[in-house]
Design an enzyme around this catalytic site. Sequence first.
Site, PDB file in Angstrom:
ATOM      1  NE  ARG A  89      -4.278  -0.276   2.413  1.00 17.97           N
ATOM      2  CZ  ARG A  89      -5.320  -1.176   2.408  1.00 17.97           C
ATOM      3  NH1 ARG A  89      -4.916  -2.463   2.542  1.00 17.97           N
ATOM      4  NH2 ARG A  89      -6.418  -0.774   2.507  1.00 17.97           N
ATOM      5  NE  ARG A 128     -16.309  -3.434   4.168  1.00 18.72           N
ATOM      6  CZ  ARG A 128     -15.018  -3.364   3.509  1.00 18.72           C
ATOM      7  NH1 ARG A 128     -14.823  -4.302   2.475  1.00 18.72           N
ATOM      8  NH2 ARG A 128     -14.148  -2.495   3.798  1.00 18.72           N
ATOM      9  NE  ARG A 146     -10.905   2.238   5.338  1.00 19.64           N
ATOM     10  CZ  ARG A 146     -12.030   1.566   5.432  1.00 19.64           C
ATOM     11  NH1 ARG A 146     -13.037   2.023   6.403  1.00 19.64           N
ATOM     12  NH2 ARG A 146     -12.223   0.397   4.794  1.00 19.64           N
TER      13      ARG A 146
HETATM   14  N1  LIG Z   1      -0.515  -3.126   3.804  1.00 14.62           N
HETATM   15  C1  LIG Z   1      -0.826  -2.088   4.474  1.00 14.62           C
HETATM   16  N2  LIG Z   1      -0.329  -1.125   5.118  1.00 14.62           N
HETATM   17  C2  LIG Z   1      -0.531  -0.382   6.168  1.00 14.62           C
HETATM   18  N3  LIG Z   1      -1.828  -0.651   6.822  1.00 14.62           N
HETATM   19  C3  LIG Z   1      -2.516  -1.490   6.167  1.00 14.62           C
HETATM   20  C4  LIG Z   1      -2.333  -2.279   5.227  1.00 14.62           C
HETATM   21  N4  LIG Z   1      -3.120  -3.330   4.831  1.00 14.62           N
HETATM   22  C5  LIG Z   1      -4.208  -3.143   5.923  1.00 14.62           C
HETATM   23  N5  LIG Z   1      -3.736  -1.860   6.687  1.00 14.62           N
HETATM   24  C6  LIG Z   1      -4.633  -1.430   7.673  1.00 14.62           C
HETATM   25  O1  LIG Z   1      -5.990  -2.208   7.713  1.00 14.62           O
HETATM   26  C7  LIG Z   1      -7.084  -1.272   7.500  1.00 14.62           C
HETATM   27  C8  LIG Z   1      -8.123  -1.971   6.624  1.00 14.62           C
HETATM   28  O2  LIG Z   1      -7.515  -2.656   5.513  1.00 14.62           O
HETATM   29  P1  LIG Z   1      -8.301  -3.513   4.673  1.00 14.62           P
HETATM   30  O3  LIG Z   1      -9.137  -4.885   5.326  1.00 14.62           O
HETATM   31  O4  LIG Z   1      -7.640  -4.042   3.252  1.00 14.62           O
HETATM   32  O5  LIG Z   1      -9.623  -2.828   4.070  1.00 14.62           O
HETATM   33  P2  LIG Z   1     -10.144  -1.826   3.035  1.00 14.62           P
HETATM   34  O6  LIG Z   1      -9.417  -2.123   1.719  1.00 14.62           O
HETATM   35  O7  LIG Z   1     -11.615  -1.830   3.024  1.00 14.62           O
HETATM   36  O8  LIG Z   1      -9.454  -0.270   3.607  1.00 14.62           O
HETATM   37  C9  LIG Z   1      -6.516  -0.117   6.474  1.00 14.62           C
HETATM   38  O9  LIG Z   1      -7.078   1.050   6.629  1.00 14.62           O
HETATM   39  C10 LIG Z   1      -4.863  -0.192   7.377  1.00 14.62           C
HETATM   40  O10 LIG Z   1      -5.163   0.826   8.591  1.00 14.62           O
END
Ligand SMILES: Nc1ncnc2c1ncn2[C@@H]1O[C@H](COP(=O)(O)OP(=O)(O)O)[C@@H](O)[C@H]1O
Length: 191
Positions: A89, A128, A146
């Site tokens: 990310r 959701r 986000r």
């Molecule tokens: N690769 C990542 N790096 C940093 N934070 C992450 C990462 N993956 C997930 N997160 C954290 O988890 C939260 C939820 O992620 P995720 O389940 O992928 O849901 P969504 O895609 O709906 O935001 C993010 O908003 C972040 O806080």
Amino acid sequence: MINIVLFGKPGAGKGTQAEFLKGKYNLTHLSTGDIFRFNIKNDTDLGKLAKTFMDKGDLVPDEVTIQMLQSEVDNNPGSAGFLFDGFPRTIAQAEALDAFLAAKNQEITATVALEADDEILVQRLLKRGITSGRADDQDEEKIRNRYQEYNEKTAPLMEYYNQQGKFHSVDGIGSITEVNERLNFVFDNLK
Ligand SMILES: Nc1ncnc2c1ncn2[C@@H]1O[C@H](COP(=O)(O)OP(=O)(O)O)[C@@H](O)[C@H]1O
């Protein structure tokens, strides 16, 4: 062995589509969001730390996330390939992943993005939030944060993978089956 990054904004449908793709293409599905939520549920140190960021809609720091992802990959030595969902990310995460895979004589085969408009996605997430119990899906301000994190830190990855000739995208709007067929088409045509 194929290693795929499933890419897209929050709510684009990565988790839903990953459930189909992992079976069809025999991939190990690693969702960093799911792994963090599992740790939060089990009240681990990692979970406690991650929660402070996730509850605000902020990204968890790179150091923590990269280390966690690497140990998940190492814990699946017999895997025929990985489907990375929600990782990388940030550019730092993408560089760490490339280096980590290169050390194992592997690489990312392709990055496949699910495209959708922010406004449609915000509405999806709020919906959701009613059933998922996810704190970060229940507050419009956190959801908007986000997207800001996505635009600032994650969107540059499209160019990162494009420069490597690995970026593909599909329209993420449509029925689950329609989107799934579009993804299958891309996967089936990967070299
Ligand atoms: N690769 C990542 N790096 C940093 N934070 C992450 C990462 N993956 C997930 N997160 C954290 O988890 C939260 C939820 O992620 P995720 O389940 O992928 O849901 P969504 O895609 O709906 O935001 C993010 O908003 C972040 O806080």
